[in-house]
Write an enzyme that holds these catalytic residues in place. Structure first.
Site, short mmCIF file in Angstrom:
data_model
loop_
_atom_site.label_atom_id
_atom_site.label_comp_id
_atom_site.label_asym_id
_atom_site.label_seq_id
_atom_site.Cartn_x
_atom_site.Cartn_y
_atom_site.Cartn_z
N TYR A 66 0.83 -1.21 0.00
CA TYR A 66 0.00 0.00 0.00
C TYR A 66 0.86 1.26 0.00
O TYR A 66 0.53 2.26 -0.64
CB TYR A 66 -0.97 0.00 1.18
CG TYR A 66 -2.19 -0.85 0.91
CD1 TYR A 66 -3.26 -0.34 0.16
CD2 TYR A 66 -2.28 -2.16 1.36
CE1 TYR A 66 -4.37 -1.11 -0.12
CE2 TYR A 66 -3.38 -2.94 1.08
CZ TYR A 66 -4.43 -2.41 0.35
OH TYR A 66 -5.52 -3.18 0.06
N ASN A 102 -12.95 3.61 -6.10
CA ASN A 102 -11.52 3.90 -6.12
C ASN A 102 -11.07 4.54 -4.81
O ASN A 102 -11.79 5.33 -4.21
CB ASN A 102 -11.18 4.81 -7.29
CG ASN A 102 -11.50 4.16 -8.61
OD1 ASN A 102 -11.68 2.95 -8.66
ND2 ASN A 102 -11.60 4.93 -9.67
N HIS A 119 -15.01 2.43 -0.92
CA HIS A 119 -13.94 1.54 -0.45
C HIS A 119 -12.87 2.30 0.33
O HIS A 119 -11.74 1.81 0.47
CB HIS A 119 -13.34 0.77 -1.62
CG HIS A 119 -14.30 -0.22 -2.23
ND1 HIS A 119 -14.11 -0.82 -3.45
CD2 HIS A 119 -15.48 -0.70 -1.76
CE1 HIS A 119 -15.13 -1.64 -3.71
NE2 HIS A 119 -15.98 -1.57 -2.70
#
Ligand code: OAD
Length: 239
Positions: A66, A102, A119
């Site tokens: 990430y 997104n 999300h």
């Protein structure tokens, strides 16, 4: 179906929803989930990596993945599709709602107000366990991931992982917007992840797919436009 016909639908629509997925940002240089051929997505299916279980088993690997995505996002810009949506919203306040899967923040950076990010956001992080006073009271210790110096609670990306609930407020607002709209533009999503994909099935409004390839939602569509977000949206959303 021709883009000109859809443009007429846009002009006639009183309330519009744009439901976007990873393909929305592809022309900004952000790899989509299922098209990515390199990196961890190539080795692991998203369902294997983007889960709380995966983070607990391999926190450093998932954190690093990430972190790398976050870094590469700092180098990209919203594309003509994001800008066309934001410009339409500025010309027609309150008429178009963006619901996005997104986590990249590009709609927001283009200037779209009130984006419903189903999300979450990759640009933020939060505590893995409910924070105790020790977590909230001090800066987390730097690390991969950072942690609470007292109890060891870990920071994690503020995205929704597989198996997790969507943020309730955003989901409810997205459901309301889908119920109230007379046109939904479904842009750059494979349509395989629910409940987001279900919004396109639930709406009574017209559904238009903008995607260069077939998607799982094509059967729910009144029109399918085979093209890209940056190429088609400026044309569809011009006055
Ligand atoms: P996917 O990667 O599944 O699908 C991307 C879609 O964008 C595909 O249908 C492509 O054909 C299309 N596409 C590619 N380039 C495009 C372009 N330039 N313009 C328009 N469309 C284009 O991404 P999502 O559908 O967003 O969930 O995936 C849904 C969710 O699954 C994600 O939000 C994420 C993922 O795992 C979570 O993290 C919970």
């Amino acid at each position: 179906m021709k883009p000109q016909q859809v443009r007429e639908w846009v002009r006639a629509a009183r309330r519009i929803v744009v439901l976007s997925g990873a393909g929305m940002s592809a022309e900004s240089g952000v790899p989509t989930f299922r098209d990515a051929q390199t990196g961890l997505w190539a080795k692991f299916r998203p369902e294997e990596l983007a889960t709380e279980e995966a983070f607990r088993a391999r926190p450093q690997m998932v954190w690093d993945w990430y972190a790398a995505r976050r870094e590469s996002l700092a180098k990209v810009e919203p594309n003509a599709g994001h800008h066309a949506i934001a410009a339409f919203q500025q010309r027609h306040p309150g008429r178009l709602t963006v619901v996005t899967q997104n986590v990249d923040g590009l709609h927001q950076r283009a200037g779209s107000p009130g984006v419903l990010a189903l999300h979450g956001s990759i640009l933020e992080d939060r505590w893995l366990e409910a924070p105790r006073p020790c977590c909230a009271g001090a800066e987390p210790l730097p690390g991969r991931p950072p942690r609470c110096g007292v109890c060891g609670n870990l920071r994690r990306p503020a995205v929704v992982w597989f198996g997790e609930m969507l943020p309730a407020r955003e989901l409810a607002a997205a459901e309301d917007a889908a119920a109230a709209c007379d046109l939904m533009l479904v842009v750059g999503t494979s349509g395989v992840v629910y409940p987001a994909a279900g919004l396109a099935r639930a709406t009574q409004g017209r559904v238009v797919i903008v995607n260069p390839q077939a998607s799982e939602l094509d059967d729910a569509a009144d029109a399918v436009l085979r093209g890209t977000a940056a190429a088609l949206l400026p044309e569809l959303l011009e006055d």
